[in-house]
Scaffold this active site. Structure first.
Site, mmCIF file in Angstrom:
data_model
loop_
_atom_site.group_PDB
_atom_site.id
_atom_site.type_symbol
_atom_site.label_atom_id
_atom_site.label_comp_id
_atom_site.label_asym_id
_atom_site.label_seq_id
_atom_site.Cartn_x
_atom_site.Cartn_y
_atom_site.Cartn_z
ATOM 1 C CE LYS A 1 1.183 2.062 -0.732
ATOM 2 N NZ LYS A 1 1.526 0.889 -0.048
ATOM 3 C CG ASP B 1 2.502 -0.846 2.730
ATOM 4 O OD1 ASP B 1 1.972 -1.498 2.081
ATOM 5 O OD2 ASP B 1 3.263 0.037 2.683
ATOM 6 C CG ASN C 1 -2.246 0.395 2.259
ATOM 7 O OD1 ASN C 1 -2.642 0.042 1.108
ATOM 8 N ND2 ASN C 1 -0.986 0.020 2.537
ATOM 9 C CG ASP D 1 -3.682 -4.434 2.862
ATOM 10 O OD1 ASP D 1 -3.181 -4.485 1.850
ATOM 11 O OD2 ASP D 1 -3.554 -5.359 3.971
ATOM 12 C CB THR E 1 4.941 1.991 -3.240
ATOM 13 O OG1 THR E 1 3.919 1.508 -3.873
ATOM 14 C CG2 THR E 1 4.954 0.996 -1.706
HETATM 15 C C1 LIG Z 1 -7.658 -5.773 7.833
HETATM 16 O O1 LIG Z 1 -7.539 -5.518 6.444
HETATM 17 C C2 LIG Z 1 -7.013 -6.516 5.472
HETATM 18 C C3 LIG Z 1 -6.229 -7.881 6.169
HETATM 19 C C4 LIG Z 1 -5.808 -8.679 5.201
HETATM 20 C C5 LIG Z 1 -5.890 -8.445 4.055
HETATM 21 C C6 LIG Z 1 -4.898 -9.398 3.153
HETATM 22 O O2 LIG Z 1 -4.933 -9.335 1.892
HETATM 23 N N1 LIG Z 1 -4.467 -10.425 3.672
HETATM 24 C C7 LIG Z 1 -3.580 -11.479 2.988
HETATM 25 C C8 LIG Z 1 -3.290 -11.430 1.524
HETATM 26 C C9 LIG Z 1 -2.635 -12.424 1.068
HETATM 27 C C10 LIG Z 1 -2.010 -13.451 1.674
HETATM 28 C C11 LIG Z 1 -2.277 -13.459 3.211
HETATM 29 C C12 LIG Z 1 -3.151 -12.408 3.714
HETATM 30 C C13 LIG Z 1 -6.114 -7.378 3.480
HETATM 31 C C14 LIG Z 1 -7.025 -6.498 4.026
HETATM 32 N N2 LIG Z 1 -7.362 -5.307 3.882
HETATM 33 C C15 LIG Z 1 -7.446 -4.920 2.388
HETATM 34 O O3 LIG Z 1 -7.199 -5.826 1.512
HETATM 35 C C16 LIG Z 1 -8.128 -3.404 1.933
HETATM 36 C C17 LIG Z 1 -9.345 -3.429 2.103
HETATM 37 S S1 LIG Z 1 -10.188 -4.416 1.228
HETATM 38 C C18 LIG Z 1 -11.778 -4.544 1.863
HETATM 39 C C19 LIG Z 1 -12.640 -3.299 1.651
HETATM 40 C C20 LIG Z 1 -13.442 -2.597 2.585
HETATM 41 N N3 LIG Z 1 -14.208 -1.652 2.625
HETATM 42 C C21 LIG Z 1 -14.314 -1.245 1.388
HETATM 43 N N4 LIG Z 1 -15.020 0.011 0.729
HETATM 44 C C22 LIG Z 1 -14.578 0.208 -0.128
HETATM 45 C C23 LIG Z 1 -13.886 -0.893 -1.055
HETATM 46 C C24 LIG Z 1 -13.535 -1.660 0.022
HETATM 47 C C25 LIG Z 1 -12.645 -2.677 0.437
#
Ligand SMILES: COc1ccc(C(=O)Nc2ccccc2)cc1NC(=O)CCSCc1cnc2[nH]ccc2c1
Length: 273
Positions: free
Chosen positions: A139, A137, A142, A155, A175
């Site tokens: 872009k 994904d 992410n 992500d 997207t």
């Molecule tokens: C390895 O990464 C990830 C792994 C898993 C998931 C996730 O959501 N899993 C999921 C969701 C639903 C159901 C089951 C599993 C998300 C991420 N990554 C992010 O969400 C983006 C960075 S958020 C953090 C972060 C860091 N450093 C920053 N600096 C400024 C803002 C900021 C924001």
């Protein structure tokens, strides 16, 4: 030496700080682990909102897969915990935020900066492909930036998790811009989808807009992707133009390999001058 059982974390282990933003589905906060003082990003997901019921299983699998991923250009997922209404993801904190925000401020990057990000992205993808992980994904939304401005894939497989497309750009087409023809046409896809997305990223970093966008009209974006309707502005250097055209090829087997990207003159002349 007992195996390091993953520690059971809970909210009380952390001092929760400022909001880092509302991501897709989740609110992210800066947080400090009290004992070690270690700074993390704590992503809060509401169980009520999560698509599937067996989210636990999905999260465990994700923590397992991502727990083994150790690369400077890949954001770490350290673990997770939950209470009766929420799931908390303990994520690496990327001190310089989203690449997308930086791109919006600067409008476009110099070819040197673009080469640096593409080289780091390529290294991360080579690593992911070696672990048989694809379609990340890619872009700008992410992609995060670490303390020294290093790129981190932020992500994972969002579309895999929810089957929904991330509308953070406000319009769905934000997207679609990164989808290769084989995915737009619903055909099977292999690891070369990431090579196509790398080409779209390189173009967008240098030009400031993705190559096939059509301000919000999805059908036109689809058509332009399938036709590889590519127009590279004159100010783009010969080497950058050559690399973009070798990545944005309709047939996935015609695209440059990630290894070859690292040896392309555009990358070499900027990274190892
Ligand atoms: C390895 O990464 C990830 C792994 C898993 C998931 C996730 O959501 N899993 C999921 C969701 C639903 C159901 C089951 C599993 C998300 C991420 N990554 C992010 O969400 C983006 C960075 S958020 C953090 C972060 C860091 N450093 C920053 N600096 C400024 C803002 C900021 C924001």
């Amino acid at each position: 030496q007992p195996t390091a059982e993953p520690k059971q974390w809970c909210l009380a282990d952390f001092e929760v700080g400022k909001s880092l933003g509302k991501g897709n589905f989740g609110h992210v906060f800066l947080a400090k682990e009290k004992k070690s003082g270690f700074i993390v990003a704590l992503k809060v997901l509401y169980k009520r909102q999560l698509a599937t019921t067996n989210i636990e299983k999905q999260l465990r699998r994700e923590v397992e897969i991502q727990g083994n991923l150790r690369h400077p250009n890949i954001l770490r997922l350290y673990g997770y915990f939950h209470d009766d209404t929420r799931v908390f993801l303990i994520l690496e904190y990327a001190a310089k935020g989203e690449l997308f925000a930086e791109l919006q401020i600067k409008k476009k990057f110099t070819e040197y900066e673009a080469a640096k990000y593409v080289a780091q992205m390529t290294n991360a993808l080579l690593y992911l492909h070696s672990k048989r992980v694809i379609h990340r994904d890619i872009k700008p939304e992410n992609l995060m930036l670490g303390l020294n401005g290093e790129l981190k894939i932020g992500d994972f497989g969002w579309s895999v998790r929810t089957g929904k497309l991330d509308t953070r750009r406000g319009t769905l087409c934000g997207t679609l811009d990164y989808l290769p023809p084989e995915m737009v046409e619903g055909r099977s896809h292999d690891k070369n989808v990431d090579v196509w997305s790398l080409g779209v990223l390189l173009y967008e970093l240098i030009v400031g807009d993705p190559p096939f966008e059509s301000d919000g009209v999805e059908e036109i974006t689809y058509t332009r992707i399938m036709k590889v309707d590519l127009h590279i502005p004159k100010y783009v250097s010969r080497d950058a133009t050559d690399l973009i055209t070798r990545l944005l090829r309709y047939s996935s087997s015609d695209r440059l390999s990630l290894k070859a990207v690292m040896h392309h003159p555009f990358i070499v002349k900027h990274i190892h001058p």
